[in-house]
Design a protein around this motif. Structure first.
Motif, short mmCIF file in Angstrom:
data_model
loop_
_atom_site.label_atom_id
_atom_site.label_comp_id
_atom_site.label_asym_id
_atom_site.label_seq_id
_atom_site.Cartn_x
_atom_site.Cartn_y
_atom_site.Cartn_z
N HIS A 1 -42.95 -58.14 5.54
CA HIS A 1 -43.98 -58.96 4.91
C HIS A 1 -43.92 -60.37 5.48
O HIS A 1 -42.83 -60.91 5.74
CB HIS A 1 -43.78 -59.01 3.39
N ASN A 2 -45.07 -61.00 5.64
CA ASN A 2 -45.14 -62.37 6.14
C ASN A 2 -45.37 -63.38 5.02
O ASN A 2 -45.87 -64.48 5.27
CB ASN A 2 -46.26 -62.50 7.18
N HIS A 3 -45.04 -63.01 3.80
CA HIS A 3 -45.27 -63.89 2.64
C HIS A 3 -44.11 -63.74 1.67
O HIS A 3 -43.27 -62.84 1.81
CB HIS A 3 -46.58 -63.53 1.94
N CYS B 1 -50.87 -59.77 5.96
CA CYS B 1 -49.60 -59.04 5.92
C CYS B 1 -49.79 -57.66 6.57
O CYS B 1 -50.80 -56.99 6.36
CB CYS B 1 -49.14 -58.89 4.47
#
Length: 714
Positions: free
Chosen positions: A140-142, A116
């Motif tokens: 954020h990548n989550h 992230c």
């Protein structure tokens, strides 16, 4: 659109005002909406110190739903920090050498880092003499954590000094840590509002040591439950009285339990426990297991006796609350009254007797040699005819043909032998151990001298702790990924994305077991393929697996999928032979998946009574005042100022309460005096009598007790 314009105008006014003063906006002026600010709006914030900047990012991350971690910093020649960077706790990746370990001695830590890029960098600005934001990335990548999961993230778990000192004092007088945590959770309004776990407090205390109702009880509890039902649409309760209008039976369940039953009510386990209230009423907890393989409570009942009629009433009321949905399977300890009640009320359910209770009874009624052989017979996977043959040999071997208890046990073989229960779904449960564990936990909250009204309140606290385990597992499943370590990585990864974490570990064991299988034959027919497997170096047993070519369904003769709901090692052997990279839908039981339960979003608006609201306010203020007192007593000046402030504030709040609504205040006094009579007239139920529970009767001695005599003169 108008609200957005007003919000931007407000920020511009604050920015212009702060610019005239030589600085940007202080984040404390907009602390209530930090999670709604854009990246550009956050860029104009300023901080008086590094601690102030860290507190802002910590508050922002908690409201948004992620944890933070310190990354790097720079200092000037005097050692003063002038540059600081914090990142999301899921930034970066784990070193590959820890992922490729061959001989692991324990389970690998769950993966949390996914690369992230969310970060914040603050830097000292000499012109305005404050810290400003040099860079801020909020992408954020989550998946972000829900608010009930944030409490388990490391950066948001901390024990404040006031709670720590309070815990140390109580621990010093012999109160155990779990009881201290429960008290602080009650003051905070629930375990989810504490900000730390039991383990955190235990570690903090260990670190410190290393470094240095009355009358109308039945009416009150019914009034409380009725208030819950009025404020919570799905709350259900029902009671029964005797000819003297005394309360003899009481059942209740809330909206969350009813929702859980609709999702996971296929298997029901229940048992009774004692010494939980002043009337000695047995407490019956009806429970099951959810998609995280965690115990969930469907409802509870207080009963006067343990007869067949009473258990019939409990089950009939339970089905009424659950909209007539009956469970597929039921697990009990073998009580005769329970057994007859299940047969009468839920005839379609498959009844299983607790394996642990059976083994204990075998020890009592037979010899040691039979006990060992019985364990094998109970778990033996074979045909009905083979079981009959081996059982008769077993009885002959130990000379128990004339043992009536063994004869009765054999007559009930369809309720305990795996040979007869194979293929019936029990969610992996063979005993009432989950119910026993619930009973043990309940005794930490419920005391044998407790009246019904406080009993109901304490049961809610007990229920919140049980549900907290589910929230923890949900957080682990949604906020981390397991390390893939088997030889079938594609299937293992597919299982990790479908099933919850605990169920995934069970499936991974089956993938491991696939390596020990040996393919015997493959018969290719028109529509199906028939696979036959044996275990490596053990060719006594064989399993047949049928694969439908068009539907891609897999059916195994071991019936593990039908019994436990997870695909067996033989099914994975077929997937491997067919080069499948995904588990077929026929091998996926929806109740074990991550989507088995709808997300909790406070569907029900609960209207609390005034006393409950005031109790919540009181607890919140107590928690705040504890911190104030902790710091105030450290100095004489602090003590004097705090004492004066408390005296003045107490007088002011008292006048505010009296002068704001004098008529209401006077009416409250009358209502408090008449409250009991109102509740009693509404329900007209008398308190129950103290009942005699089941169990071994006390043995009374027949001989007269010896008179005490002196050793010398007799």
């Amino acid at each position: 659109m108008e609200e957005m314009t007003a919000h931007v105008d407000e920020l511009e006014q604050l920015s212009n005002k702060s610019a005239k003063l030589g600085g940007g906006i202080s984040w404390r002026t907009i602390v209530d909406r930090l999670d709604k600010l854009s990246s550009d709006e956050i860029q104009v914030l300023t901080f008086d110190s590094i601690e102030d900047a860290r507190e802002f990012y910590l508050c922002h991350s908690k409201m948004v739903g992620f944890g933070i971690r310190e990354r790097d910093e720079k200092k000037d020649r005097k050692g003063i920090v002038t540059y600081k960077r914090w990142v999301c706790n899921r930034e970066g990746f784990r070193n590959s050498k820890w992922l490729n370990l061959v001989n692991r001695k324990k389970e690998a830590k769950r993966l949390t880092r996914v690369g992230c890029l969310a970060t914040i960098i603050v830097q000292w600005n000499k012109d305005i003499q404050k810290f400003t934001i040099k860079r801020f990335n909020m992408d954020h990548n989550h998946q972000l954590a829900n608010q009930e999961f944030v409490q388990f993230l490391r950066s948001h778990r901390s024990v404040n000094p006031a709670d720590l000192e309070h815990a140390i004092l109580m621990h010093g007088v012999g109160i155990r840590i779990p009881q201290i945590v429960d008290l602080q959770a009650y003051q905070a309004g629930g375990h989810n509002k504490m900000g730390y776990t039991e383990k955190d407090l235990r570690n903090a205390v260990d670190q410190f040591h290393r470094n240095a109702l009355e009358v109308g009880d039945a009416s009150q509890v019914l009034a409380y439950l009725d208030g819950r039902a009025n404020g919570e649409p799905k709350f259900f309760y029902k009671y029964a009285v005797d000819v003297e209008k005394r309360l003899i039976r009481l059942f209740w369940t809330d909206s969350q339990s009813r929702l859980d039953y609709q999702c996971f009510g296929d298997v029901l386990v229940f048992d009774s426990t004692y010494r939980t209230n002043a009337y000695r009423k047995p407490l019956v907890i009806l429970a099951g297991v959810n998609h995280h393989y965690v115990t969930t409570i469907f409802g509870c009942a207080l009963i006067a006796d343990e007869t067949e009629d009473t258990y019939k009433w409990v089950l009939e009321t339970f089905l009424e609350a659950m909209e007539k949905k009956a469970p597929i399977s039921v697990v009990t300890d073998g009580d005769g009254a329970m057994r007859n009640a299940i047969k009468a009320v839920i005839p379609s359910a498959r009844h299983r007797l607790c394996a642990w209770h059976l083994k204990r009874n075998v020890v009592t009624h037979t010899n040691k040699g039979f006990v060992l052989d019985f364990d094998v017979a109970m778990d033996m996977i074979c045909s009905h005819e083979e079981f009959e043959r081996r059982w008769h040999l077993l009885v002959e071997k130990h000379n128990l043909r004339d043992n009536q208890w063994v004869v009765d046990l054999y007559n009930k073989r369809e309720k305990w032998a795996a040979a007869f229960l194979r293929g019936h779904f029990f969610a992996g449960m063979k005993s009432t151990q989950r119910s026993e564990q619930l009973n043990a936990t309940a005794h930490k909250y419920l005391q044998f001298k407790m009246l019904l009204y406080p009993f109901a309140h304490r049961f809610e606290l007990f229920l919140s702790k049980v549900r907290r385990n589910e929230h923890k597992e949900e957080c682990i499943t949604s906020q981390s990924s397991p390390v893939l370590i088997t030889h079938l990585r594609e299937l293992e990864g597919n299982a990790a994305s479908i099933f919850t974490r605990k169920i995934f570990f069970k499936i991974r064991d089956e993938i491991y077991a696939e390596a020990s299988l040996r393919l015997v034959s493959v018969v290719d027919q028109d529509k199906v393929k028939l696979y036959t497997f044996t275990e490596y170096l053990h060719r006594i047993c064989s399993w047949q697996v049928e694969l439908d070519k068009s539907e891609r369904t897999i059916i195994c003769s071991c019936k593990k999928l039908e019994s436990d709901g997870i695909p067996c090692s033989h099914a994975f052997a077929v997937m491997k032979a067919e080069d499948m990279d995904e588990i077929p839908k026929s091998c996926i039981l929806f109740r074990w998946t991550q989507q088995a339960k709808p997300a909790e979003k406070n569907i029900y608006s609960i209207q609390l009574e005034d006393s409950a609201i005031q109790a919540a306010r009181f607890g919140a203020l107590c928690a705040l005042s504890n911190q104030m007192c902790f710091y105030a007593v450290k100095t004489q000046q602090g003590y004097d100022e705090a004492r004066e402030c408390i005296i003045n504030s107490t007088s002011r709040f008292k006048n505010l309460w009296v002068n704001d609504a004098p008529l209401v205040h006077k009416a409250k006094k009358k209502d408090n005096m008449m409250d009991e009579s109102i509740k009693r007239s509404d329900f007209d139920v008398r308190d129950p009598i103290v009942v005699a529970t089941k169990g071994q009767k006390a043995k009374h001695s027949t001989h007269k007790r010896k008179r005490r005599q002196c050793k010398n003169c007799k």
